[in-house]
Design an enzyme around this catalytic site. Structure first.
Site, PDB file in Angstrom:
ATOM      1  N   ASP A 374     -10.026 -73.352  16.265  1.00  0.00           N
ATOM      2  CA  ASP A 374      -9.610 -74.714  16.572  1.00  0.00           C
ATOM      3  C   ASP A 374     -10.379 -75.134  17.826  1.00  0.00           C
ATOM      4  O   ASP A 374     -10.939 -74.286  18.515  1.00  0.00           O
ATOM      5  CB  ASP A 374      -8.090 -74.690  16.818  1.00  0.00           C
ATOM      6  CG  ASP A 374      -7.556 -76.043  17.212  1.00  0.00           C
ATOM      7  OD1 ASP A 374      -8.015 -77.047  16.649  1.00  0.00           O
ATOM      8  OD2 ASP A 374      -6.671 -76.106  18.088  1.00  0.00           O
ATOM      9  N   GLU A 492      -9.579 -91.986  27.753  1.00  0.00           N
ATOM     10  CA  GLU A 492      -9.194 -93.267  28.353  1.00  0.00           C
ATOM     11  C   GLU A 492      -8.392 -93.054  29.625  1.00  0.00           C
ATOM     12  O   GLU A 492      -8.582 -93.751  30.616  1.00  0.00           O
ATOM     13  CB  GLU A 492      -8.375 -94.079  27.344  1.00  0.00           C
ATOM     14  CG  GLU A 492      -9.170 -94.477  26.104  1.00  0.00           C
ATOM     15  CD  GLU A 492      -8.731 -95.819  25.558  1.00  0.00           C
ATOM     16  OE1 GLU A 492      -7.543 -95.941  25.225  1.00  0.00           O
ATOM     17  OE2 GLU A 492      -9.566 -96.729  25.497  1.00  0.00           O
ATOM     18  N   PHE A 534      -9.879 -98.689  18.510  1.00  0.00           N
ATOM     19  CA  PHE A 534     -10.941 -97.751  18.118  1.00  0.00           C
ATOM     20  C   PHE A 534     -10.652 -97.229  16.718  1.00  0.00           C
ATOM     21  O   PHE A 534      -9.520 -96.877  16.408  1.00  0.00           O
ATOM     22  CB  PHE A 534     -10.973 -96.573  19.098  1.00  0.00           C
ATOM     23  CG  PHE A 534     -12.069 -95.573  18.824  1.00  0.00           C
ATOM     24  CD1 PHE A 534     -13.275 -95.654  19.484  1.00  0.00           C
ATOM     25  CD2 PHE A 534     -11.889 -94.557  17.888  1.00  0.00           C
ATOM     26  CE1 PHE A 534     -14.281 -94.741  19.233  1.00  0.00           C
ATOM     27  CE2 PHE A 534     -12.885 -93.636  17.625  1.00  0.00           C
ATOM     28  CZ  PHE A 534     -14.090 -93.738  18.298  1.00  0.00           C
ATOM     29  N   LYS A 755      -7.955 -76.910   6.654  1.00  0.00           N
ATOM     30  CA  LYS A 755      -8.334 -75.725   7.440  1.00  0.00           C
ATOM     31  C   LYS A 755      -8.056 -74.452   6.643  1.00  0.00           C
ATOM     32  O   LYS A 755      -8.892 -73.550   6.570  1.00  0.00           O
ATOM     33  CB  LYS A 755      -7.556 -75.693   8.769  1.00  0.00           C
ATOM     34  CG  LYS A 755      -7.991 -76.759   9.763  1.00  0.00           C
ATOM     35  CD  LYS A 755      -7.235 -76.583  11.081  1.00  0.00           C
ATOM     36  CE  LYS A 755      -7.733 -77.551  12.134  1.00  0.00           C
ATOM     37  NZ  LYS A 755      -7.104 -77.328  13.445  1.00  0.00           N
ATOM     38  N   ASP A 775      -4.066 -72.673  18.462  1.00  0.00           N
ATOM     39  CA  ASP A 775      -2.935 -72.669  19.402  1.00  0.00           C
ATOM     40  C   ASP A 775      -1.861 -73.688  19.054  1.00  0.00           C
ATOM     41  O   ASP A 775      -0.877 -73.799  19.759  1.00  0.00           O
ATOM     42  CB  ASP A 775      -3.450 -72.951  20.828  1.00  0.00           C
ATOM     43  CG  ASP A 775      -3.920 -74.385  20.990  1.00  0.00           C
ATOM     44  OD1 ASP A 775      -3.657 -74.992  22.030  1.00  0.00           O
ATOM     45  OD2 ASP A 775      -4.544 -74.910  20.048  1.00  0.00           O
TER      46      ASP A 775
END
EC number: 7.6.2.1
Length: 1037
Positions: A374, A492, A534, A755, A775
């Site tokens: 990950d 941001e 976005f 995944k 995690d």
């Protein structure tokens, strides 16, 4: 509200065993998932029964534990074979020796396994119980409440919040791996109700679609029937609060729509499987080969007898007689060895906090070829730091930020006295005036402070009041110390925190305005006219704001360089500087602006609103209107933000790459971010090209893109989850084949299910061992699907570490875990397994020689206690002490990771090494038996005494021959076993003639036979080390 919000352990298991899957499905058909209508405050109206709400990582329950463990044991050929042999001893015609010589070892094996599995299962149960015993607020008609935990316990529709804006932020890191905060909006009808209790007085219900895998979409309706006219609100993903997400601001009230195994988080998690190591499978194959040899040997014996009399019974007696070829103690020794390796890993001071949760597969750590990792929280800390501001002619880094601060201070000091008169926007044809550095910095910082989606939050200081509104209106502390920022992206937040550090602070924001505080403490208000969020397609976000004092309208935009390069005015530095920052591992954003006149904005607003109301091709029309505004923007600056990597990520990834491990990064994050981290972490080396797989949506596009990729050599691949799905649908084999040739692969925008799917693909197409490390809760499926799952205890909670086979505290620990512990576990188990087989084969060879000399009689050579003692107290300790052996010092294994490549080839345990041990066993067994028969005096009992004593000494010397690094416990084990044997001679009158074994004749005969059986092997070992040493011995010397 549902009565099922408090979490509690699930008592009935959903799945029985792999072998019983078919039967289970037939007997208990999976309940069909259905859409549902949930009434507010009236659970009695719900006719359907829904599943209980709780986590479950257990493999068994109270009823399935014993049959489950027995099945897992007897699916191995070795144990099943011994069960059959032991059962055969109840038949008088087939009985060879005492019952305990067969049942005691088998019983011991099963007892050890059951105890180990029970301990693992109890630990899982306790971890689940801890998670499921958390209490949550539950609203009832009487108005009683418990403390509300931040973790959302079930899938809910968001009805009401204490936040004035009617929205709140949630963290979804346990669901999709992203620590960005997501904005969620309450149902307007329920948010507007005057008091909390009114939720029970209205007649309303929620219609929800049937439970689905997709965590990014939802369709439903909210209906209030007791109003005139009826209120209908459509519900989408913004109105949902999924289980395992965390409320980051305010308090929320929701109605539960999905519980337990119907929640999005559970649907995206696979159930735990029993993992079997590659070494166990290899040993299983070898035991089958031994069984075949045993049957052949028995047939040869019966054939040499001439198939006389009841030959079939004799055949079975010979099979039982030679059953020691396959040693029952093999599983005991290996299982105890695995427990020892687990203990050593947990006691290693260099990797503190490491926990071995599955004690059956430590050898897998030494055989890995693919590592799937990950990104967020595993490779990175997910802490953004502003590093660079570039204005085209001048660049500012961390050490020159004070200059920016003084420019801002200066420019706002000029602005405040006197106030500027209102000005109209400059026309496009106006001549360009070269601005001073100070004004350019002022413009850039102001743009960064305004163009974002960040909300400042102040912790409430009021005491817990009687009502919701009292808490909401409580006195708030607006000081700088009490302010935290919330946003859907940590980038941001880093930008806004940086503008605060240089003097321009965001102090307040709602849906229509935002306020900035200047260094002098003056508050500037800006009205938000439009905001363009976005998206992964546009790769940019924009905002149109009107300044309160001057009335100026400005369109600010920021985004990725690839998206912004064609929008901003011509310049000669942007591309070059973006490349420079990317090479430093910084995440870049281009910031630009455009001043709008009142007429320009009014025209745009009309066209924009019209596009938003259109029914057909709405998204396309809206983006076309926005694009009409995105022309000839003034380029203000380029920012560089660093996502800090975890400690020692770069050297660890380099170590793994040198060890021949191919690393794939699977992340839910954006493509640009993933590529940036792949470069900065050195997952992709500086000299390597990166092939970004273009978005594909159909077979033709996938075919063209795969052909383009095929022409590239030695380059890393970056692909998005959507494109990956298309490729796998049409060209699965071709894609996996190409991807496996890449030195590194980055898959971005991956769902938890994808995944796990990638792990399955690698296992299916490559036959190599895979390891997954993560995690967050979104990594659980991947961890459970891999041959070896490693969880990191991090900021995203413990869900991954609890579901993993191994739990570590930092990514850098994986280097030592694989290079040192993986190596030792595999090498030791391979040596131990083969030696235990040798121990069984040598005694079977002696039995075969004995039977062939004595007219092929199916009579045992050694009986009763001698056979039990041989595999236990006489040789057990020295043989088991092989788990302490090591061929290379830990420092050397870490210094030369290339040594790891040899392990993945599986040369320590192969048919070649196995055949060498077979030849050694035949040679030694033949020498010992023929020697004893040649040298025996008058009585047969002397044959047993001489051959058995020489056999014990040979085994002890063979252990010494195999040891590469001596440990004091090994020496102790050798002498302890020898002492036990010598001491027991006094009590074994039944087998030994005590008068004979104390004579010099006995001693010289035993010594001669032992020397003849072992000396040639010592000579061969010396010559091999001298003329063809293994790679590790070259280093250690």
């Amino acid at each position: 509200f549902s009565d099922r919000i408090p979490m509690r352990p699930i008592l009935l298991e959903e799945q029985f065993l792999d072998c019983c899957d078919c039967l289970t499905r037939t007997c208990r058909r999976r309940k069909e998932l259905k859409a549902r209508t949930v009434w507010l405050g009236h659970p009695e109206k719900c006719e359907e029964k829904y599943p209980n709400n709780g986590f479950k990582n257990q493999k068994y329950n109270f009823f399935t534990f014993v049959p489950g463990v027995l099945y897992q044991q007897f699916k191995f050929f070795l144990n099943l074979y011994f069960l059959v042999v032991a059962c055969s001893q109840f038949l008088p015609a087939l009985k060879i020796g005492y019952l305990y010589t067969y049942w005691a070892p088998l019983g011991f094996v099963l007892a050890v396994t059951m105890v180990r599995e029970a301990v693992d299962e109890v630990r899982r149960y306790q971890r689940d119980k801890e998670m499921n015993s958390q209490l949550y607020s539950k609203l009832t008609v009487r108005g009683t409440c418990f403390l509300f935990s931040l973790l959302i316990p079930a899938d809910m529709i968001f009805l009401r919040t204490s936040e004035k804006a009617g929205s709140c932020f949630i963290r979804t890191d346990q669901l999709d791996g992203e620590t960005d905060w997501k904005l969620k909006v309450a149902v307007v009808c329920t948010q507007r109700l005057p008091a909390l209790g009114d939720l029970f007085s209205i007649n309303a219900y929620v219609y929800a679609q049937k439970p689905q895998l997709d965590i990014h979409s939802f369709e439903g309706n909210f209906t209030r029937e007791d109003s005139d006219p009826q209120i209908h609100e459509s519900l989408n993903i913004e109105n949902t609060l999924w289980a395992s997400t965390v409320v980051a601001s305010g308090t929320v009230i929701g109605v539960v729509i999905y519980t337990g195994k119907e929640t999005r988080s559970v649907l995206n998690t696979s159930s735990p499987k029993n993992k079997v190591g590659l070494l166990d499978l290899e040993l299983n194959r070898l035991t089958k080969a031994l069984f075949l040899a045993q049957v052949v040997l028995a047939v040869v014996m019966v054939a040499l007898q001439g198939f006389v009399g009841p030959w079939f019974r004799n055949l079975f007696r010979f099979i039982v007689l030679f059953s020691y070829i396959i040693p029952i103690s093999l599983r005991v020794n290996l299982d105890m060895g695995k427990s020892a390796y687990g203990w050593m890993i947990m006691k290693d001071e260099n990797i503190p906090g490491t926990v071995v949760r599955t004690s059956t597969i430590p050898e897998e750590l030494g055989r890995l070829v693919y590592l799937l990792t990950d990104k967020t929280g595993t490779l990175t800390q997910n802490e953004m730091i502003f590093k660079r501001l570039h204005l085209g002619t001048v660049s500012y880094g961390t050490d020159t930020m004070d200059e920016i601060q003084s420019h801002i201070l200066q420019s706002y000091a000029q602005v405040s006295d006197p106030p500027p008169p209102p000005t109209t926007a400059p026309k496009a044809a106006a001549p360009k005036v070269r601005k001073s550095v100070s004004s350019r910095i002022h413009e850039a910082v102001k743009a960064i402070a305004l163009c974002h989606n960040v909300t400042p939050v102040y912790e409430s200081r009021g005491v817990n009041g009687e009502t919701e509104s009292a808490a909401a209106e409580a006195d708030q502390d607006f000081s700088d110390d009490n302010r935290t920022y919330q946003a859907s992206s940590p980038d941001e937040v880093a930008l806004v925190q940086w503008t605060e550090s240089v003097g321009l602070t965001l102090v307040n924001r709602d849906l229509t305005s935002l306020q900035l505080k200047t260094p002098a403490g003056q508050i500037l208000t800006y009205y938000i006219l439009q905001i363009f969020p976005f998206t992964s397609e546009s790769k940019r976000m924009g905002i149109i704001i009107r300044e309160e004092t001057s009335g100026e309208i400005t369109f600010y935009m920021k985004g990725a360089d690839v998206a912004m390069a064609s929008i901003v005015q011509y310049n000669d530095w942007l591309e070059e500087e973006c490349g420079n920052m990317a090479r430093e591992g910084l995440r870049t954003l281009v910031v630009a602006k455009k001043s709008l006149s009142e007429e320009q904005y009014t025209d745009f607003e009309n066209r924009y609103n019209q596009a938003k109301l259109s029914i057909h091709d709405r998204a396309m029309k809206v983006s076309a209107v926005v694009e009409s505004l995105e022309r000839e923007l003034e380029l203000l600056c380029l920012t560089g933000v660093e996502d800090q990597l975890q400690a020692d990520v770069r050297p660890t990834l380099e170590l793994l790459r040198n060890a021949g491990i191919k690393i794939w990064m699977l992340t839910g994050d954006k493509l640009e971010t993933a590529t940036c981290i792949a470069k900065s972490s050195h997952l992709v080396s500086r000299s390597q090209d990166i092939h970004v797989f273009r978005p594909v949506s159909n077979r033709g596009e996938a075919h063209l893109e795969l052909n383009a990729f095929r022409r590239k050599h030695d380059c890393a691949l970056v692909i998005s989850g959507d494109s990956l799905e298309v490729c796998l649908r049409y060209y699965e084999h071709e894609f996996v084949e190409l991807a496996c040739q890449c030195p590194a692969v980055v898959c971005c925008r991956c769902s938890p299910t994808q995944k796990a799917q990638i792990v399955h693909l690698l296992k299916q197409h490559t036959d190599n061992r895979t390891c997954a490390i993560g995690d967050g809760g979104n990594d659980v499926s991947m961890i459970q699907a891999a041959d070896c799952g490693i969880g990191i205890e991090g900021k995203e909670g413990k869900q991954a570490s609890l579901a993993a086979d191994f739990s570590i505290t930092q990514f850098k620990h994986i280097g030592r875990l694989l290079m040192v512990h993986g190596r030792n576990s595999y090498k030791r188990s391979a040596a131990l397994g083969q030696f235990v087989m040798h121990r069984g084969m040598i005694i079977s060879t002696m039995q075969a020689v004995f039977s062939s000399i004595f007219y092929f009689a199916s009579v045992p050579l050694y009986q009763g206690f001698l056979m039990v003692g041989y595999s236990t107290i006489y040789t057990m300790f020295p043989v088991f002490s092989l788990v302490l052996d090591q061929d290379v010092k830990p420092e050397m294994a870490l210094l030369y990771p290339e040594l790891y490549k040899d392990l993945t080839k599986g040369r320590s345990l192969s048919f070649k090494t196995f055949l060498i041990w077979v030849l050694i066993s035949i040679y030694q067994g033949g020498i010992l038996m023929y020697g004893a028969l040649l040298l025996f005096e008058s009585e047969f009992v002397h044959v047993v005494a001489i051959s058995f004593t020489a056999l014990i000494l040979t085994e002890l010397l063979m252990v010494a021959l195999n040891i590469r690094t001596w440990h004091w416990l090994m020496v102790l084990a050798e002498f302890l076993s020898l002492g036990c044997y010598v001491a027991s001679l006094a009590f074994l009158n039944e087998y030994f003639d005590l008068a004979f074994i104390t004579t010099p004749a006995f001693l010289w005969k035993v010594t001669a036979m032992t020397v003849i059986s072992c000396l040639p092997l010592y000579i061969i070992k010396y010559l091999k080390r001298k003329f063809s040493p293994p790679s590790y011995s070259k280093l250690s010397s």
